[in-house]
Design a protein around this motif. Structure first.
Motif, PDB file in Angstrom:
ATOM      1  N   UNK A  42      44.777  36.208  48.308  1.00 55.54           N
ATOM      2  CA  UNK A  42      45.213  34.380  47.965  1.00 55.54           C
ATOM      3  C   UNK A  42      43.497  34.018  47.306  1.00 55.54           C
ATOM      4  N   UNK A  43      44.068  32.903  46.728  1.00 55.35           N
ATOM      5  CA  UNK A  43      45.160  32.240  45.858  1.00 55.35           C
ATOM      6  C   UNK A  43      45.868  32.791  45.016  1.00 55.35           C
ATOM      7  N   UNK A  44      47.322  32.488  44.789  1.00 53.60           N
ATOM      8  CA  UNK A  44      47.579  33.214  43.510  1.00 53.60           C
ATOM      9  C   UNK A  44      47.908  35.320  44.060  1.00 53.60           C
ATOM     10  N   UNK A  45      48.751  35.341  45.100  1.00 56.12           N
ATOM     11  CA  UNK A  45      47.535  36.268  45.516  1.00 56.12           C
ATOM     12  C   UNK A  45      49.296  37.584  45.470  1.00 56.12           C
ATOM     13  N   UNK A  46      49.594  38.239  45.912  1.00 56.01           N
ATOM     14  CA  UNK A  46      50.394  39.203  45.981  1.00 56.01           C
ATOM     15  C   UNK A  46      51.481  38.342  46.683  1.00 56.01           C
ATOM     16  N   UNK A  67      51.527  33.365  34.942  1.00 60.31           N
ATOM     17  CA  UNK A  67      52.815  34.129  35.387  1.00 60.31           C
ATOM     18  C   UNK A  67      54.028  34.001  35.770  1.00 60.31           C
ATOM     19  N   UNK A  68      54.472  35.280  35.710  1.00 64.60           N
ATOM     20  CA  UNK A  68      55.858  35.481  35.721  1.00 64.60           C
ATOM     21  C   UNK A  68      56.746  35.688  36.684  1.00 64.60           C
ATOM     22  N   UNK A  76      50.771  28.051  36.991  1.00 64.11           N
ATOM     23  CA  UNK A  76      50.430  28.494  38.066  1.00 64.11           C
ATOM     24  C   UNK A  76      51.928  29.489  39.139  1.00 64.11           C
ATOM     25  N   UNK A  77      51.421  29.707  40.014  1.00 68.23           N
ATOM     26  CA  UNK A  77      51.792  30.964  40.779  1.00 68.23           C
ATOM     27  C   UNK A  77      52.979  29.683  41.538  1.00 68.23           C
ATOM     28  N   UNK A  82      51.534  27.540  44.507  1.00 67.97           N
ATOM     29  CA  UNK A  82      50.937  26.973  43.321  1.00 67.97           C
ATOM     30  C   UNK A  82      50.121  27.235  43.192  1.00 67.97           C
ATOM     31  N   UNK A  83      49.460  28.241  43.475  1.00 63.41           N
ATOM     32  CA  UNK A  83      47.804  28.188  42.439  1.00 63.41           C
ATOM     33  C   UNK A  83      47.366  28.334  41.393  1.00 63.41           C
ATOM     34  N   UNK A  84      46.859  28.170  40.445  1.00 59.09           N
ATOM     35  CA  UNK A  84      46.599  28.645  39.441  1.00 59.09           C
ATOM     36  C   UNK A  84      46.669  30.254  39.477  1.00 59.09           C
TER      37      UNK A  84
END
Length: 221
Positions: A42-46, A67-68, A76-77, A82-84
């Protein structure tokens, strides 16, 4: 797997779809694995991906560049924390161009810049249903790199999820590229082969790094 009677050779699976065995040397595999572990934090990790119909993908995913999510892209995730989204490294984008050259025998045009990476982690029970990579606006080939456990990769046709399709065993270090008339072919992973990762890699499970060219505008469409 390491001592076969005949070396595995580059194989054209379908027009525009090419399997290049053992493309990544062991040292490069270890470098990619270390990078994947950092990207997964994180952030926007697995994360676990949930489909609009209420299903859950058994393979977990982290994205770079964009982010797909089913079935679009965001910066963003949106279905995670929700992180970039983490940036796409220039060296990974260049690796995508080198992969296309290895598969097709020539570098893609200078305007082709790989700007999206989807990294999927499969444990021994994970699967991926037949699907198409159709959210991008670019027709540039998709680049797929495998690390860890081998898998059965099912490469199909552009019309339906059913036959005809061809099953290919992808092992750690293998490259698979699909473009041209195969760019929108259905494909999936019906089976992972646990315990087949190289001993020196230090990975239990399978990592798949998929590189794409989005060709998307500022609003991701």
């Amino acid at each position: 797997m390491d001592r076969e009677l005949f070396p595995r050779e580059r194989t054209v699976i379908a027009p525009g779809a090419v399997h290049v065995p053992d493309w990544l040397a062991p040292a490069r595999q270890r470098e990619l694995l270390a990078a994947c572990r950092e990207w997964a934090r994180p952030p926007a990790g697995l994360r676990t991906v949930h489909t609009p119909g209420g299903g859950t993908m058994s393979a977990r995913q982290v994205c770079l560049g964009l982010h797909w999510y089913p079935y679009g892209y965001a910066r963003t995730a949106v279905d995670g924390d929700g992180a970039p989204v983490k940036p796409m490294p220039a060296w990974l984008a260049e690796l995508g161009r080198e992969a296309v050259a290895a598969a097709y025998g020539e570098l893609p045009g200078s305007e082709v810049a790989y700007d999206i990476a989807l990294i999927n982690f499969y444990d021994g029970d994970s699967r991926m249903g037949m699907h198409r990579d159709a959210e991008e606006r670019s027709a540039a080939p998709v680049v797929s790199l495998s690390l860890g456990d081998a898998c059965v990769f099912r490469f199909g046709n552009t019309v339906s999820r059913g036959r005809p399709y061809r099953d290919v065993e992808l092992r750690s270090g293998d490259l698979f590229v699909f473009g041209d008339s195969s760019r929108l072919a259905y494909h999936g992973v019906p089976k992972v082969l646990p315990g087949t990762a190289p001993e020196g890699l230090g990975l239990t499970g399978r990592l798949n790094i998929t590189l794409r060219v989005g060709g998307l505008g500022p609003d991701n469409t």
